[in-house]
Design an enzyme around this catalytic site. Structure first.
Site, PDB file in Angstrom:
ATOM      1  N   HIS A  16      23.484  -2.047   9.262  1.00 60.85           N
ATOM      2  CA  HIS A  16      21.887  -2.447   8.842  1.00 60.85           C
ATOM      3  C   HIS A  16      21.797  -1.307  10.208  1.00 60.85           C
ATOM      4  O   HIS A  16      20.902   0.177   9.661  1.00 60.85           O
ATOM      5  CB  HIS A  16      21.743  -3.359   9.320  1.00 60.85           C
ATOM      6  CG  HIS A  16      22.177  -4.669   8.057  1.00 60.85           C
ATOM      7  ND1 HIS A  16      22.514  -5.608   8.069  1.00 60.85           N
ATOM      8  CD2 HIS A  16      22.050  -4.389   6.504  1.00 60.85           C
ATOM      9  CE1 HIS A  16      23.064  -6.143   7.199  1.00 60.85           C
ATOM     10  NE2 HIS A  16      23.094  -5.806   6.298  1.00 60.85           N
ATOM     11  N   LYS A  40      17.727 -19.582   0.234  1.00 63.70           N
ATOM     12  CA  LYS A  40      19.103 -18.669   0.245  1.00 63.70           C
ATOM     13  C   LYS A  40      19.564 -19.326   1.934  1.00 63.70           C
ATOM     14  O   LYS A  40      19.071 -19.693   2.469  1.00 63.70           O
ATOM     15  CB  LYS A  40      18.853 -17.600   0.618  1.00 63.70           C
ATOM     16  CG  LYS A  40      20.427 -16.286   0.719  1.00 63.70           C
ATOM     17  CD  LYS A  40      19.729 -14.798   0.494  1.00 63.70           C
ATOM     18  CE  LYS A  40      20.908 -14.510   0.550  1.00 63.70           C
ATOM     19  NZ  LYS A  40      20.978 -12.849   0.893  1.00 63.70           N
ATOM     20  N   ARG A  89      25.927   0.720  -0.271  1.00 66.97           N
ATOM     21  CA  ARG A  89      27.652   1.123   0.706  1.00 66.97           C
ATOM     22  C   ARG A  89      28.769   1.659  -0.380  1.00 66.97           C
ATOM     23  O   ARG A  89      29.998   2.557   0.274  1.00 66.97           O
ATOM     24  CB  ARG A  89      28.445  -1.035   0.808  1.00 66.97           C
ATOM     25  CG  ARG A  89      27.527  -0.823   2.249  1.00 66.97           C
ATOM     26  CD  ARG A  89      27.801  -2.320   2.327  1.00 66.97           C
ATOM     27  NE  ARG A  89      27.283  -2.640   1.289  1.00 66.97           N
ATOM     28  CZ  ARG A  89      27.358  -4.399   0.704  1.00 66.97           C
ATOM     29  NH1 ARG A  89      28.044  -5.158   2.509  1.00 66.97           N
ATOM     30  NH2 ARG A  89      27.265  -4.385  -0.077  1.00 66.97           N
ATOM     31  N   SER A 127      27.865  -8.953   5.820  1.00 65.19           N
ATOM     32  CA  SER A 127      27.550  -9.936   6.611  1.00 65.19           C
ATOM     33  C   SER A 127      27.510 -11.804   6.591  1.00 65.19           C
ATOM     34  O   SER A 127      29.138 -12.047   7.216  1.00 65.19           O
ATOM     35  CB  SER A 127      26.012 -10.315   6.918  1.00 65.19           C
ATOM     36  OG  SER A 127      25.225  -9.474   7.063  1.00 65.19           O
TER      37      SER A 127
HETATM   38  N1  COA Z   1      25.806  -1.924   6.162  1.00 67.92           N
HETATM   39  C1  COA Z   1      26.294  -3.443   5.896  1.00 67.92           C
HETATM   40  N2  COA Z   1      25.860  -4.036   5.510  1.00 67.92           N
HETATM   41  C2  COA Z   1      25.137  -4.042   4.357  1.00 67.92           C
HETATM   42  C3  COA Z   1      24.541  -2.942   4.209  1.00 67.92           C
HETATM   43  C4  COA Z   1      24.358  -1.977   5.517  1.00 67.92           C
HETATM   44  N3  COA Z   1      23.858  -1.307   5.069  1.00 67.92           N
HETATM   45  N4  COA Z   1      23.477  -2.864   3.255  1.00 67.92           N
HETATM   46  C5  COA Z   1      24.053  -4.109   2.836  1.00 67.92           C
HETATM   47  N5  COA Z   1      24.292  -5.034   3.386  1.00 67.92           N
HETATM   48  C6  COA Z   1      25.096  -5.849   3.022  1.00 67.92           C
HETATM   49  C7  COA Z   1      24.354  -7.447   3.939  1.00 67.92           C
HETATM   50  O1  COA Z   1      25.567  -7.561   5.359  1.00 67.92           O
HETATM   51  C8  COA Z   1      24.780  -8.655   2.805  1.00 67.92           C
HETATM   52  O2  COA Z   1      26.166  -9.111   2.662  1.00 67.92           O
HETATM   53  P1  COA Z   1      26.427 -10.456   2.572  1.00 67.92           P
HETATM   54  O3  COA Z   1      25.783 -10.142   1.177  1.00 67.92           O
HETATM   55  O4  COA Z   1      28.010 -10.147   2.946  1.00 67.92           O
HETATM   56  O5  COA Z   1      26.133 -11.182   3.571  1.00 67.92           O
HETATM   57  C9  COA Z   1      24.143  -8.099   1.443  1.00 67.92           C
HETATM   58  O6  COA Z   1      24.895  -5.973   2.115  1.00 67.92           O
HETATM   59  C10 COA Z   1      22.841  -8.315   1.314  1.00 67.92           C
HETATM   60  O7  COA Z   1      22.237  -8.344   1.974  1.00 67.92           O
HETATM   61  P2  COA Z   1      20.594  -7.529   2.320  1.00 67.92           P
HETATM   62  O8  COA Z   1      20.470  -6.283   2.383  1.00 67.92           O
HETATM   63  O9  COA Z   1      20.271  -7.923   3.160  1.00 67.92           O
HETATM   64  O10 COA Z   1      20.735  -7.735   0.650  1.00 67.92           O
HETATM   65  P3  COA Z   1      19.690  -8.856   0.078  1.00 67.92           P
HETATM   66  O11 COA Z   1      20.336  -9.055  -1.126  1.00 67.92           O
HETATM   67  O12 COA Z   1      20.184 -10.178   1.203  1.00 67.92           O
HETATM   68  O13 COA Z   1      18.074  -9.147   0.095  1.00 67.92           O
HETATM   69  C11 COA Z   1      15.925  -8.339  -0.796  1.00 67.92           C
HETATM   70  C12 COA Z   1      17.427  -8.158  -1.148  1.00 67.92           C
HETATM   71  C13 COA Z   1      15.382  -8.527   0.465  1.00 67.92           C
HETATM   72  C14 COA Z   1      15.936  -6.933  -0.602  1.00 67.92           C
HETATM   73  C15 COA Z   1      15.424  -8.497  -2.320  1.00 67.92           C
HETATM   74  O14 COA Z   1      16.060  -9.931  -2.384  1.00 67.92           O
HETATM   75  C16 COA Z   1      14.545  -9.022  -2.423  1.00 67.92           C
HETATM   76  O15 COA Z   1      13.630  -8.424  -2.231  1.00 67.92           O
HETATM   77  N6  COA Z   1      13.940 -10.141  -2.352  1.00 67.92           N
HETATM   78  C17 COA Z   1      12.299 -10.867  -2.610  1.00 67.92           C
HETATM   79  C18 COA Z   1      11.613 -11.226  -3.600  1.00 67.92           C
HETATM   80  C19 COA Z   1      11.967 -10.407  -4.687  1.00 67.92           C
HETATM   81  O16 COA Z   1      10.967  -9.169  -4.625  1.00 67.92           O
HETATM   82  N7  COA Z   1      12.673 -10.040  -5.936  1.00 67.92           N
HETATM   83  C20 COA Z   1      12.571  -9.423  -6.519  1.00 67.92           C
HETATM   84  C21 COA Z   1      13.065  -8.341  -6.558  1.00 67.92           C
HETATM   85  S1  COA Z   1      13.456  -7.246  -7.975  1.00 67.92           S
END
Ligand code: COA
Length: 159
Positions: A16, A40, A89, A127
């Site tokens: 990140h 979550k 990724r 993560s």
């Molecule tokens: N490097 C390391 N890890 C990464 C990464 C990077 N560049 N990019 C993503 N990840 C990993 C994270 O560590 C995480 O791993 P885990 O699942 O093992 O814990 C996973 O990818 C996803 O995490 P993250 O990027 O934090 O995204 P998320 O899926 O938790 O959240 C949101 C995504 C917040 C963008 C999305 O849920 C959202 O917009 N929510 C709001 C509600 C909404 O608008 N919904 C409609 C969407 S269309």
């Protein structure tokens, strides 16, 4: 140009941080938006997640850290953001990310989603897996910065 980099960041990893650093060089302002989703299951509170990111990005004057709940596009509108940034990724991330970006575009056509390809050094980072390794008292120092390592270990070492 204002960019929003949203995520759960539970916790932030070097992957990140790499995305945030690269964005800070390309956009006037980068808002790291930490999702405060009551449904979550997270290990770190919203306050802890925001505080860790703030400390790790304090050297970048154009990076702000905030939390949000509800729809990302509503938050993006409120912040007058131009783009949503997501890191890719691997090919496996693409399908879900593309779907999210299309929903967001449909809901708010003015917003663009831009994908940054993760540095290969970090393309395997997750993560959840980092937390799992820590829960078995494994070495996580190459995945997260020292201050995050200390925080994660303090969660699992006292169990
Ligand atoms: N490097 C390391 N890890 C990464 C990464 C990077 N560049 N990019 C993503 N990840 C990993 C994270 O560590 C995480 O791993 P885990 O699942 O093992 O814990 C996973 O990818 C996803 O995490 P993250 O990027 O934090 O995204 P998320 O899926 O938790 O959240 C949101 C995504 C917040 C963008 C999305 O849920 C959202 O917009 N929510 C709001 C509600 C909404 O608008 N919904 C409609 C969407 S269309």
């Amino acid at each position: 140009m204002i960019a929003i980099y949203p995520g759960s960041f539970d916790p932030i990893t070097y992957g990140h941080l790499d995305i945030i650093t690269r964005c800070s060089k390309k956009f006037d302002k980068v808002i790291v938006a930490v999702l405060n989703n009551q449904n979550k299951k997270v290990v770190f509170s919203i306050e802890d997640r925001v505080a860790m990111i703030k400390e790790l990005t304090s050297e970048y004057p154009n990076v702000q850290v905030d939390n949000f709940d509800g729809l990302l596009i509503d938050y993006a509108k409120k912040k007058e953001a131009d783009v949503i940034i997501r890191g890719l990724r691997a090919v496996s991330d693409y399908e879900y990310e593309m779907q999210m970006s299309l929903y967001n575009k449909q809901l708010y056509p003015e917003i663009e989603t831009m994908f940054l390809v993760s540095d290969t050094k970090y393309s395997y980072l997750s993560s959840s897996i980092v937390k799992e390794i820590a829960s078995y008292h494994g070495d996580i120092s190459s995945f997260v910065p020292p201050l995050v390592e200390v925080k994660i270990n303090s969660k699992y070492r006292c169990e």
